[in-house]
Design a protein around this motif. Structure first.
Motif, short mmCIF file in Angstrom:
data_model
loop_
_atom_site.label_atom_id
_atom_site.label_comp_id
_atom_site.label_asym_id
_atom_site.label_seq_id
_atom_site.Cartn_x
_atom_site.Cartn_y
_atom_site.Cartn_z
N LEU A 120 -2.62 -1.71 -5.45
CA LEU A 120 -1.38 -1.46 -6.19
C LEU A 120 -1.64 -1.38 -7.68
O LEU A 120 -1.13 -0.49 -8.37
N THR A 121 -2.46 -2.32 -8.21
CA THR A 121 -2.75 -2.28 -9.66
C THR A 121 -3.47 -0.99 -10.02
O THR A 121 -3.21 -0.41 -11.08
N MET A 130 -7.28 8.69 -5.71
CA MET A 130 -6.59 7.41 -5.50
C MET A 130 -5.88 7.41 -4.15
O MET A 130 -5.95 6.42 -3.41
N LEU A 131 -5.22 8.54 -3.80
CA LEU A 131 -4.54 8.65 -2.51
C LEU A 131 -5.51 8.41 -1.35
O LEU A 131 -5.20 7.67 -0.41
N VAL A 132 -6.70 9.03 -1.44
CA VAL A 132 -7.68 8.89 -0.36
C VAL A 132 -8.09 7.44 -0.20
O VAL A 132 -8.15 6.90 0.91
N MET A 133 -8.33 6.76 -1.35
CA MET A 133 -8.78 5.36 -1.27
C MET A 133 -7.70 4.47 -0.68
O MET A 133 -7.97 3.60 0.15
N VAL A 134 -6.44 4.68 -1.09
CA VAL A 134 -5.34 3.88 -0.54
C VAL A 134 -5.18 4.16 0.95
O VAL A 134 -4.93 3.24 1.74
N LEU A 183 0.83 -1.21 0.00
CA LEU A 183 0.00 0.00 0.00
C LEU A 183 0.86 1.26 0.00
O LEU A 183 0.53 2.25 -0.65
N SER A 184 2.00 1.21 0.71
CA SER A 184 2.88 2.38 0.70
C SER A 184 3.41 2.62 -0.71
O SER A 184 3.50 3.77 -1.16
#
Lengths: 111, 159, 123
Positions: free
Chosen positions: C22-23, A44-48, A18-19
């Motif tokens: 990641l994908t 995308m950052l928020v979801m990760v 995830l990092s």
């Protein structure tokens, strides 16, 4: 044999992956040729980040992280919506509104 | 009529919770299931056949959605990890059969979360949905997939 | 026995969710233009985070955690497509062109044919 070792390994591995995805999304935010590309990266950052909170919640056993993830999701959604509105309004301004020499906004009459 | 039956079902669940004296979530859900079973027993008399039919259709819509979601994530993963990405993106117009706001919203959201398609806009007269597809070499096939899959299921579940 | 099963399930779900996240990130970085990037972010991203939240729900499995995790997942499923198509609409409206390799654009065709000058004139 209760699979504790596997769980610990999976937690560390998931945090590492995830990092890495956080880093990749950040690269897109930095690179992004237009504002909209950057906003997609931000989304995308928020979801990760929500995913990372879930993994930390599993590793530490604090379910409070779930509430933080929900709040972060809310704020991220609102931020994306606000950015989309901003992009749209900027276009409206460029097309239909002009400023005179004193800096007062007027509607364009280009017909 | 159907909303009535739904209320009856909730009432039965509450009565079950009252009688057993426990208002825990699991017990109320159990009471709801018992109430549905009771309604199922007297389906001929109160005309609750449609009620169960509808529940079954909602369930099948949900199952279809989850399957498509998993498939779409897998397909994105395969596309992204392949060394040479084969892309033929494009936007096609999808003629809507559903016309209520709620149904259009649901359909647009489901299209976005299914393999290779993403809703961009609704036309002003709400007759067309503009859909961006990651592989747009066969737009007619994509249109047919949506019409036969989600739109049909949504029509079945909410009409 | 159940503990072993639970740990294995939660662990593999974590790995799978992280893999999908990641994908999605690779897709956001690697795909050529905004609209295709959005595909990666909205689909794989939702599935990745959803799986991680579901893993948390399975790990704790007390009522309040499960309901909150389910609420978070439903929320994610509702908001991700909305923000994706709002952004796509804004980008299209401001004249963000489709990628040069695109094969079809019925939206642009429709707009110009109807003489709707708003989208046509800005491009």
């Amino acid at each position: 044999m209760t699979g504790e070792g596997f769980l610990a390994f999976a937690g560390v591995a998931a945090l590492g992956i995830l990092s890495l995805s956080l880093l990749l999304a950040t690269i897109r935010v930095v690179l992004g040729p237009t504002l909209t590309d950057r906003v997609v990266g931000l989304d995308m950052l928020v979801m990760v980040a929500m995913g990372i909170m879930a993994v930390i919640g599993i590793r530490t056993g604090f379910t409070l992280y779930l509430d933080i993830a929900i709040a972060l999701g809310l704020v991220g959604f609102l931020a994306t919506v606000a950015f989309a509105r901003f992009v749209m309004s900027r276009r409206y301004e460029a097309e239909f509104v002009s400023r005179d020499e004193r800096g007062i906004y007027r509607e364009k009459h280009n017909d | 009529m159907k909303a009535n039956l739904y209320l009856t079902n909730i009432l039965l669940a509450l009565v079950w919770a009252l009688v057993t004296g426990s208002f825990s979530f699991v017990n109320i859900v159990f009471g709801f299931v018992l109430g549905a079973a009771a309604l199922h027993l007297i389906r001929e008399q109160v005309g609750s056949l449609g009620y169960f039919e509808r529940g079954r259709k909602l369930f099948s819509l949900a199952v279809l959605f989850i399957r498509e979601l998993a498939l779409s994530a897998w397909r994105v993963a395969r596309l992204v990890l392949s060394p040479r990405m084969e892309l033929k993106p494009g936007i096609f117009a999808y003629p809507l059969t559903v016309d209520r706001n709620f149904e259009i919203t649901l359909l647009a959201n489901m299209i976005t979360l299914t393999p290779g398609t993403l809703t961009v806009d609704v036309s002003d007269d709400r007759k067309f949905l503009y859909v961006h597809a990651i592989d747009c070499s066969d737009p007619d096939g994509l249109r047919r997939d949506i019409a036969m899959g989600f739109e049909r299921k949504i029509m079945e579940a909410f009409r | 026995m159940t503990e072993l099963l639970q740990n294995l399930l939660v662990g593999s779900m974590m790995l799978l969710g992280a893999f999908f996240a990641l994908t999605a990130a690779i897709g956001v970085l690697r795909l050529p233009e905004l609209y295709t990037r959005m595909h990666a972010a909205s689909k794989a991203g939702v599935v990745g985070s959803g799986l991680l939240l579901l893993a948390l729900a399975l790990f704790q499995h007390d009522l309040s955690t499960v309901t909150r995790a389910v609420a978070a997942i439903v929320f994610l499923l509702l908001t991700a497509p909305i923000s994706a198509h709002l952004l796509a609409k804004a980008a299209y409206g401001t004249g963000y062109r489709l990628w040069s390799g695109s094969v079809l654009d019925e939206m642009g065709k429709e707009r110009t044919r109807k003489g709707d000058g708003q989208a046509g004139s800005s491009r």
